[in-house]
Design a protein around this motif. Structure first.
Motif, PDB file in Angstrom:
ATOM      1  N   LEU A   1       0.872  -1.182   0.000  1.00 49.12           N
ATOM      2  CA  LEU A   1       0.000   0.000   0.000  1.00 49.12           C
ATOM      3  C   LEU A   1       0.901   1.222   0.000  1.00 49.12           C
ATOM      4  N   ILE A   2       1.144   1.748  -1.189  1.00 47.22           N
ATOM      5  CA  ILE A   2       2.221   2.705  -1.415  1.00 47.22           C
ATOM      6  C   ILE A   2       1.670   4.125  -1.583  1.00 47.22           C
ATOM      7  N   THR A   3       2.328   5.074  -0.915  1.00 49.15           N
ATOM      8  CA  THR A   3       2.022   6.492  -1.095  1.00 49.15           C
ATOM      9  C   THR A   3       2.920   7.081  -2.168  1.00 49.15           C
ATOM     10  N   GLU A   4       2.321   7.781  -3.096  1.00 53.02           N
ATOM     11  CA  GLU A   4       3.077   8.570  -4.058  1.00 53.02           C
ATOM     12  C   GLU A   4       2.919  10.031  -3.639  1.00 53.02           C
ATOM     13  N   PRO A   5       3.927  10.611  -2.959  1.00 53.51           N
ATOM     14  CA  PRO A   5       3.769  11.923  -2.318  1.00 53.51           C
ATOM     15  C   PRO A   5       3.224  12.985  -3.269  1.00 53.51           C
ATOM     16  N   GLY A   6       2.182  13.665  -2.785  1.00 54.75           N
ATOM     17  CA  GLY A   6       1.587  14.747  -3.546  1.00 54.75           C
ATOM     18  C   GLY A   6       0.688  14.306  -4.688  1.00 54.75           C
ATOM     19  N   MET A   7       0.618  12.995  -4.933  1.00 55.20           N
ATOM     20  CA  MET A   7      -0.157  12.514  -6.075  1.00 55.20           C
ATOM     21  C   MET A   7      -1.289  11.579  -5.677  1.00 55.20           C
ATOM     22  N   GLY A   8      -0.969  10.534  -4.919  1.00 52.52           N
ATOM     23  CA  GLY A   8      -2.012   9.589  -4.559  1.00 52.52           C
ATOM     24  C   GLY A   8      -1.434   8.309  -3.999  1.00 52.52           C
ATOM     25  N   TYR A   9      -2.102   7.192  -4.288  1.00 51.11           N
ATOM     26  CA  TYR A   9      -1.727   5.904  -3.709  1.00 51.11           C
ATOM     27  C   TYR A   9      -1.849   4.826  -4.774  1.00 51.11           C
ATOM     28  N   ARG A  10      -1.102   3.719  -4.553  1.00 52.20           N
ATOM     29  CA  ARG A  10      -1.210   2.598  -5.459  1.00 52.20           C
ATOM     30  C   ARG A  10      -1.032   1.298  -4.673  1.00 52.20           C
TER      31      ARG A  10
END
Length: 229
Positions: free
Chosen positions: A217-226
């Motif tokens: 469960l990964i955070t892409e800072p400033g963008m969202g999650y994947r």
């Protein structure tokens, strides 16, 4: 008929909500204390709880924790506490939404509709992804169950399910913050990125082997999650 338990120690708020909710076809129970709320929920389990935090006998956070000990019923906090720490504490304890007093009845009704939509939503896309894994957990999206490898079941609230399902049905794809807010909470939600952070932290604590260093469960800072399979 959807049953709503309204918990508040202000008689005028209880009366106003009872009248407005019943006029819109909801079955309404009321309680003026945390103890009464927990007893009412156990005796006649509601479909949704609207909960004030400032109760005379128990703090509303403790009521949330008490409910979360045995039920995943959606909880909307309705409170005069406007500080970010109070909102974080309520969401972290398991609340699904937070409305600050003074409030508009139309706003609260919109929040209730959004929560009940999540509760009754049925998956329509990505149906072939039935049992993805996160850490030592297998998630069955069809049955909405989470099982650890040792056989123990992990309980998720409806909002936790909605957010997790959105990610798992699009493996590897970046889901933007705006899209998650829209699809999980509703079109009225555009700026509440703190909701996303709190719920992602909850999911990681329940599912990741090391919540501080998530692998799936990964955070892409400033963008969202994947979701990374």
């Amino acid at each position: 008929m959807t049953r709503i338990l309204v918990v508040d120690d202000e008689p005028q708020i209880l009366r106003a909500l009872r009248i407005n909710l019943r006029a819109r076809g909801y079955d309404v129970q009321v309680a003026e204390t945390g103890t009464a709320a927990l007893k009412a929920a156990a005796a006649h389990p509601p479909d949704l709880v609207v909960l004030d935090l400032g109760l005379p006998d128990l703090d509303g956070i403790d009521v949330i924790r008490g409910l979360r000990g045995w039920t995943a019923v959606p909880i909307i906090v309705l409170s005069g506490r406007a500080g970010s720490e109070d909102k974080v504490a309520a969401l972290d304890a398991g609340a699904d939404d937070y409305v600050t007093k003074p409030f508009g009845v139309d706003e609260l009704l919109a929040r209730i509709r959004a929560v009940t939509r999540r509760l009754s939503a049925t998956p329509t896309d990505g149906a072939s992804v039935v049992a993805p894994r996160v850490g030592r957990h297998t998630i069955n999206l069809a049955d909405r169950t989470v099982a650890r490898d040792d056989g123990a079941e992990v309980k998720l609230t409806p909002t936790q399910w909605a957010m997790l399902e959105k990610l798992l049905r699009h493996p590897g794809k970046l889901i933007s913050q705006r899209q998650l807010l829209h699809d999980v909470w509703g079109p009225e939600y555009q700026q509440e990125t703190n909701y996303l952070r709190q719920y992602m932290a909850q999911l990681r604590r329940k599912l990741e082997d090391d919540p501080a260093r998530p692998r799936h469960l990964i955070t892409e800072p400033g963008m969202g999650y994947r979701y990374r399979p």
